[in-house]
Each structure stands twice: as C-alpha cells, then as structure tokens.
Design a protein around this motif. Structure first.
Motif, PDB file in Angstrom:
ATOM      1  N   LYS A  40     -27.968   5.226 -44.027  1.00  0.00           N
ATOM      2  CA  LYS A  40     -29.197   5.421 -43.547  1.00  0.00           C
ATOM      3  C   LYS A  40     -29.995   4.142 -43.535  1.00  0.00           C
ATOM      4  CE  LYS A  40     -30.737  10.131 -45.614  1.00  0.00           C
ATOM      5  NZ  LYS A  40     -31.186  10.353 -44.152  1.00  0.00           N
ATOM      6  N   GLU A  41     -29.858   3.302 -44.127  1.00  0.00           N
ATOM      7  CA  GLU A  41     -30.235   2.004 -43.864  1.00  0.00           C
ATOM      8  C   GLU A  41     -29.612   1.198 -42.637  1.00  0.00           C
ATOM      9  OE1 GLU A  41     -28.837  -0.313 -47.200  1.00  0.00           O
ATOM     10  OE2 GLU A  41     -30.550  -1.908 -47.235  1.00  0.00           O
ATOM     11  N   SER A  42     -28.271   1.429 -42.304  1.00  0.00           N
ATOM     12  CA  SER A  42     -27.560   1.017 -41.278  1.00  0.00           C
ATOM     13  C   SER A  42     -28.130   1.599 -39.827  1.00  0.00           C
ATOM     14  CB  SER A  42     -26.287   1.303 -41.207  1.00  0.00           C
ATOM     15  OG  SER A  42     -25.473   0.692 -42.291  1.00  0.00           O
ATOM     16  N   ILE A  43     -28.534   2.827 -39.829  1.00  0.00           N
ATOM     17  CA  ILE A  43     -29.130   3.622 -38.530  1.00  0.00           C
ATOM     18  C   ILE A  43     -30.515   3.009 -38.513  1.00  0.00           C
ATOM     19  CG2 ILE A  43     -29.849   5.670 -38.060  1.00  0.00           C
ATOM     20  CD1 ILE A  43     -27.604   7.306 -39.484  1.00  0.00           C
ATOM     21  N   ALA A  44     -31.273   2.970 -39.496  1.00  0.00           N
ATOM     22  CA  ALA A  44     -32.543   2.219 -39.015  1.00  0.00           C
ATOM     23  C   ALA A  44     -32.467   0.715 -38.555  1.00  0.00           C
ATOM     24  CB  ALA A  44     -33.344   2.305 -40.486  1.00  0.00           C
ATOM     25  N   MET A  45     -31.459  -0.231 -39.286  1.00  0.00           N
ATOM     26  CA  MET A  45     -31.347  -1.436 -38.644  1.00  0.00           C
ATOM     27  C   MET A  45     -30.798  -1.444 -37.244  1.00  0.00           C
ATOM     28  SD  MET A  45     -29.895  -2.987 -42.225  1.00  0.00           S
ATOM     29  CE  MET A  45     -29.315  -4.596 -41.607  1.00  0.00           C
ATOM     30  N   GLY A  46     -29.911  -0.316 -37.039  1.00  0.00           N
ATOM     31  CA  GLY A  46     -29.266  -0.749 -35.662  1.00  0.00           C
ATOM     32  C   GLY A  46     -30.194  -0.265 -34.606  1.00  0.00           C
ATOM     33  N   LEU A  47     -31.145   0.880 -34.992  1.00  0.00           N
ATOM     34  CA  LEU A  47     -32.463   1.172 -33.967  1.00  0.00           C
ATOM     35  C   LEU A  47     -33.125  -0.313 -33.682  1.00  0.00           C
ATOM     36  CD1 LEU A  47     -33.418   4.268 -35.070  1.00  0.00           C
ATOM     37  CD2 LEU A  47     -32.492   4.002 -33.047  1.00  0.00           C
ATOM     38  N   ALA A  48     -33.679  -1.091 -34.681  1.00  0.00           N
ATOM     39  CA  ALA A  48     -34.211  -2.282 -34.624  1.00  0.00           C
ATOM     40  C   ALA A  48     -33.494  -3.170 -33.651  1.00  0.00           C
ATOM     41  CB  ALA A  48     -34.564  -2.839 -35.924  1.00  0.00           C
ATOM     42  N   VAL A  49     -32.033  -3.614 -33.993  1.00  0.00           N
ATOM     43  CA  VAL A  49     -31.281  -4.383 -33.088  1.00  0.00           C
ATOM     44  C   VAL A  49     -31.261  -4.058 -31.647  1.00  0.00           C
ATOM     45  CG1 VAL A  49     -28.959  -5.216 -33.068  1.00  0.00           C
ATOM     46  CG2 VAL A  49     -29.972  -5.028 -35.486  1.00  0.00           C
ATOM     47  N   VAL A  50     -30.938  -2.740 -31.601  1.00  0.00           N
ATOM     48  CA  VAL A  50     -30.733  -2.591 -30.191  1.00  0.00           C
ATOM     49  C   VAL A  50     -31.921  -2.425 -29.492  1.00  0.00           C
ATOM     50  CG1 VAL A  50     -29.864  -0.465 -28.954  1.00  0.00           C
ATOM     51  CG2 VAL A  50     -28.648  -1.024 -30.747  1.00  0.00           C
ATOM     52  N   GLY A  51     -33.162  -2.152 -30.019  1.00  0.00           N
ATOM     53  CA  GLY A  51     -34.522  -2.212 -29.469  1.00  0.00           C
ATOM     54  C   GLY A  51     -34.806  -3.381 -29.089  1.00  0.00           C
ATOM     55  N   VAL A  52     -34.697  -4.627 -29.851  1.00  0.00           N
ATOM     56  CA  VAL A  52     -34.939  -6.043 -29.390  1.00  0.00           C
ATOM     57  C   VAL A  52     -33.930  -6.340 -28.607  1.00  0.00           C
ATOM     58  CG1 VAL A  52     -35.149  -8.414 -30.440  1.00  0.00           C
ATOM     59  CG2 VAL A  52     -36.254  -6.438 -31.798  1.00  0.00           C
ATOM     60  N   THR A  53     -32.929  -6.315 -28.790  1.00  0.00           N
ATOM     61  CA  THR A  53     -31.918  -6.720 -27.827  1.00  0.00           C
ATOM     62  C   THR A  53     -31.917  -6.096 -26.465  1.00  0.00           C
ATOM     63  OG1 THR A  53     -30.328  -6.958 -29.782  1.00  0.00           O
ATOM     64  CG2 THR A  53     -29.138  -7.142 -27.550  1.00  0.00           C
ATOM     65  N   SER A  54     -32.038  -4.846 -26.382  1.00  0.00           N
ATOM     66  CA  SER A  54     -32.204  -4.272 -25.087  1.00  0.00           C
ATOM     67  C   SER A  54     -33.562  -4.586 -24.424  1.00  0.00           C
ATOM     68  CB  SER A  54     -32.502  -2.708 -25.277  1.00  0.00           C
ATOM     69  OG  SER A  54     -31.190  -2.324 -26.017  1.00  0.00           O
ATOM     70  N   LEU A  55     -34.606  -5.018 -24.859  1.00  0.00           N
ATOM     71  CA  LEU A  55     -35.788  -5.593 -24.453  1.00  0.00           C
ATOM     72  C   LEU A  55     -35.611  -6.972 -23.864  1.00  0.00           C
ATOM     73  CD1 LEU A  55     -38.958  -4.738 -24.181  1.00  0.00           C
ATOM     74  CD2 LEU A  55     -39.131  -6.258 -26.209  1.00  0.00           C
ATOM     75  N   VAL A  56     -34.736  -7.877 -24.569  1.00  0.00           N
ATOM     76  CA  VAL A  56     -34.330  -9.064 -23.723  1.00  0.00           C
ATOM     77  C   VAL A  56     -33.350  -8.857 -22.676  1.00  0.00           C
ATOM     78  CG1 VAL A  56     -32.955 -11.114 -24.309  1.00  0.00           C
ATOM     79  CG2 VAL A  56     -34.482 -10.331 -26.201  1.00  0.00           C
ATOM     80  N   GLY A  57     -32.430  -7.902 -22.793  1.00  0.00           N
ATOM     81  CA  GLY A  57     -31.575  -7.600 -21.556  1.00  0.00           C
ATOM     82  C   GLY A  57     -32.428  -7.032 -20.421  1.00  0.00           C
ATOM     83  N   ALA A  58     -33.515  -6.138 -20.670  1.00  0.00           N
ATOM     84  CA  ALA A  58     -34.296  -5.608 -19.680  1.00  0.00           C
ATOM     85  C   ALA A  58     -35.142  -6.769 -18.776  1.00  0.00           C
ATOM     86  CB  ALA A  58     -35.457  -4.502 -20.321  1.00  0.00           C
ATOM     87  N   ALA A  59     -35.633  -7.797 -19.700  1.00  0.00           N
ATOM     88  CA  ALA A  59     -36.278  -8.821 -18.991  1.00  0.00           C
ATOM     89  C   ALA A  59     -35.490  -9.543 -18.153  1.00  0.00           C
ATOM     90  CB  ALA A  59     -36.897  -9.650 -20.195  1.00  0.00           C
ATOM     91  N   SER A  60     -34.099  -9.810 -18.656  1.00  0.00           N
ATOM     92  CA  SER A  60     -33.275 -10.424 -17.656  1.00  0.00           C
ATOM     93  C   SER A  60     -32.810  -9.653 -16.420  1.00  0.00           C
ATOM     94  CB  SER A  60     -31.741 -10.710 -18.549  1.00  0.00           C
ATOM     95  OG  SER A  60     -30.747 -11.189 -17.603  1.00  0.00           O
ATOM     96  N   HIS A  61     -32.714  -8.261 -16.455  1.00  0.00           N
ATOM     97  CA  HIS A  61     -32.508  -7.477 -15.192  1.00  0.00           C
ATOM     98  C   HIS A  61     -33.643  -7.343 -14.427  1.00  0.00           C
ATOM     99  CE1 HIS A  61     -28.706  -5.641 -15.733  1.00  0.00           C
ATOM    100  NE2 HIS A  61     -28.642  -5.942 -16.912  1.00  0.00           N
ATOM    101  N   TRP A  62     -34.852  -7.567 -15.136  1.00  0.00           N
ATOM    102  CA  TRP A  62     -36.144  -7.481 -14.436  1.00  0.00           C
ATOM    103  C   TRP A  62     -36.325  -8.684 -13.449  1.00  0.00           C
ATOM    104  CZ3 TRP A  62     -40.404 -11.185 -15.338  1.00  0.00           C
ATOM    105  CH2 TRP A  62     -41.438 -10.719 -14.449  1.00  0.00           C
ATOM    106  N   ARG A  63     -35.848  -9.920 -13.799  1.00  0.00           N
ATOM    107  CA  ARG A  63     -35.747 -11.040 -13.113  1.00  0.00           C
ATOM    108  C   ARG A  63     -34.666 -10.797 -11.823  1.00  0.00           C
ATOM    109  NH1 ARG A  63     -36.135 -13.559 -18.084  1.00  0.00           N
ATOM    110  NH2 ARG A  63     -33.928 -13.872 -18.214  1.00  0.00           N
ATOM    111  N   LYS A  64     -34.202  -9.903 -11.809  1.00  0.00           N
ATOM    112  CA  LYS A  64     -33.060  -9.646 -10.793  1.00  0.00           C
ATOM    113  C   LYS A  64     -33.649  -8.529  -9.885  1.00  0.00           C
ATOM    114  CE  LYS A  64     -28.959 -11.594 -13.039  1.00  0.00           C
ATOM    115  NZ  LYS A  64     -29.385 -12.086 -14.230  1.00  0.00           N
TER     116      LYS A  64
END
Length: 276
Positions: A40-64
C-alpha cells in the motif's frame, strides 16, 4: 539495493517520456521488491512520483505544442472522480489483492502494447470522436483503476484520447501526461490519512524520475515507437509473472486469509519508513 532502486527510478521516467505511460507499472515493483516498502505504501508513493514526473513531462510536451488543455481537463475531471473513489475503496483490500490486480493489469497492458507495437502505422485506426457517454465511462474506468492499484493509466489514456477524443498520436502522448499527472495526484491524496508516506525517499525517487522523463522526452524524437512498445511489452510480461509468482500463496488462498497475513506474505517483511 537502495542504489539499484533509485537508479531504476530513471528507467521509470524514461518510459513516461518515451511512451507517455508505463511509469506506475515500473514504479510499484521497484518500491516493493527492490526498496522493500509495503504494498500500500508503494502504491501511494507510486502515484505521487508519477504525478509529479508526468507534470514535468507535460510541460516539456506543451512547449512543443503537443498538449491539448481542453481535452486533458475534460477527460481528467471525470477520471479524477473515479481515481479518488478507487483510492478510498483500496482501503478495503489487502496489499496482496492490490498487487495481484496490479500484475493482471501489467499482463493485459503488455498484450495490447505488443499488438500496437507490431501494427503498421498506416493500418492504425484513424482518430475520431466517440459519443460523450462512452468518453465518460472510459475516463471513469481509467480513474478507478488508477486509484485502486496505483496505475497512472497512460497505456489506456493514450488510445482513449486517440480513438475517443480524436487527437493525433503525438498530441495524445503529450496530453496524456497532463491527465496522468492530475489523475495520479488526486489518487495520492486519496491515500493520505490511511497510508504512512516516507517523504524523504519519495523526494529522492521523484527527483531521479524527473531527470529520466526529461531525457526520455528528448530521446523520443530519435527512437522508433514501435520498437519501444514491443520491448516494453516484454518487460511487462516478465514483471507481471514475477509478481504473480511472489504472490502465489495469496493467489491460491484468496478469501481464506486475513488482509494482514496476506500483506505480510506478499512483500516479505518490508522495512519501516524510518529505515529509509
């Protein structure tokens, strides 16, 4: 093992940058089986990691120019309702059950990713818009899966944006990252209060994953997507089977043991958060 686990965080980021998905599918097994956190700890942490990481990736794609904000927000708003509900529902399931569901999702996604990777681009379905009720059901389904087992849903969101919303593939990948970010962060919020989060380890893992997604976004212009999908599907099969084997006792005794004993059988004896 800690060095290996945090190094693998870069691989998770790369998969998000290259494919627009696959982050949580790699993150949860790394956190459970390499770094030794509970399910359960890992699933919760995974959501946070993917959420922040995806937001950074979305910003990079937005510039394109590859992010469609209207489509992302409309899809995400519906999906987030399903995500929060799935996260709260997860409190009723054992860690073993969640990991077994997670493994099943991995194997199913591997099948579809392998099939799509082999499909010739010329024969791929043309983007089109589906009826609104179909889009709503798809978004709720993706959201519920995200909250329940910690999967960001990129492997479902990308085809949904292409086939149901009508976005071209490149825009679907960029837009999916924004949807994944919003979806995952809401899912993480749903776990707060009934899962203890090791914030220090979470911060380090996230920072490394962010570096990975920036590299993956840059490299996506030079790598064949079909080859990547085929190779990634093979990795998913290996990891999915591995999780099933690790949880074989829980799989064979579903309904015969308590959630507490199942959680212990699944992950061995994970270290407490304070040891990280």
């Amino acid at each position: 093992m800690e060095l290996l686990g945090f190094s693998l965080a870069a691989l998770m980021g790369l998969s998000l940058g290259l494919l627009g998905g696959g982050g949580s599918i790699l993150t949860v097994p790394i956190l459970v089986y390499v770094l030794g956190f509970g399910a359960k700890e890992s699933i919760a942490m995974g959501l946070a990691v993917v959420g922040v990481t995806s937001l950074v990736g979305a910003a990079s794609h937005w510039r394109k120019g590859n992010v469609r904000f209207r489509a992302a927000l409309l899809f995400a708003l519906v999906a987030m309702a399903g995500t929060y509900g799935g996260a709260r529902l997860s409190a009723l399931l054992s860690g073993a059950t969640q990991l077994l569901l997670f493994a099943a999702v991995m194997l199913v996604s591997a099948f579809f990713m392998f099939r799509n990777g082999r499909r010739d681009a010329a024969s791929a379905p043309s983007p089109h818009k589906a009826p609104v009720p179909v889009m709503v059901l798809a978004a709720l389904g993706v959201g519920g899966l995200t909250g329940l087992v910690g999967v960001g849903g990129g492997f479902l969101i990308v085809p949904a944006l292409v086939l149901l919303v009508g976005l071209p593939m490149k825009q679907a990948v960029g837009t999916s990252l924004l949807v994944i970010a919003l979806n995952s962060l809401v899912g993480f919020a749903g776990y707060l209060g009934h899962v203890e989060v090791p914030w220090g380890a979470l911060g380090v893992f996230t920072a490394i994953a962010v570096a990975g997604i920036l590299t993956g976004t840059w490299a996506s212009h030079f790598v064949s997507q079909a080859t990547l999908k085929t190779a990634f599907s093979g990795l998913l099969v290996v990891m999915g089977v591995f999780i099933l084997v690790k949880n074989r006792e829980a799989l064979m005794s579903v309904g015969e043991v308590t959630p507490t004993s199942v959680g212990a059988a699944v992950t061995g004896t994970p270290r407490s958060s304070g040891e990280h």
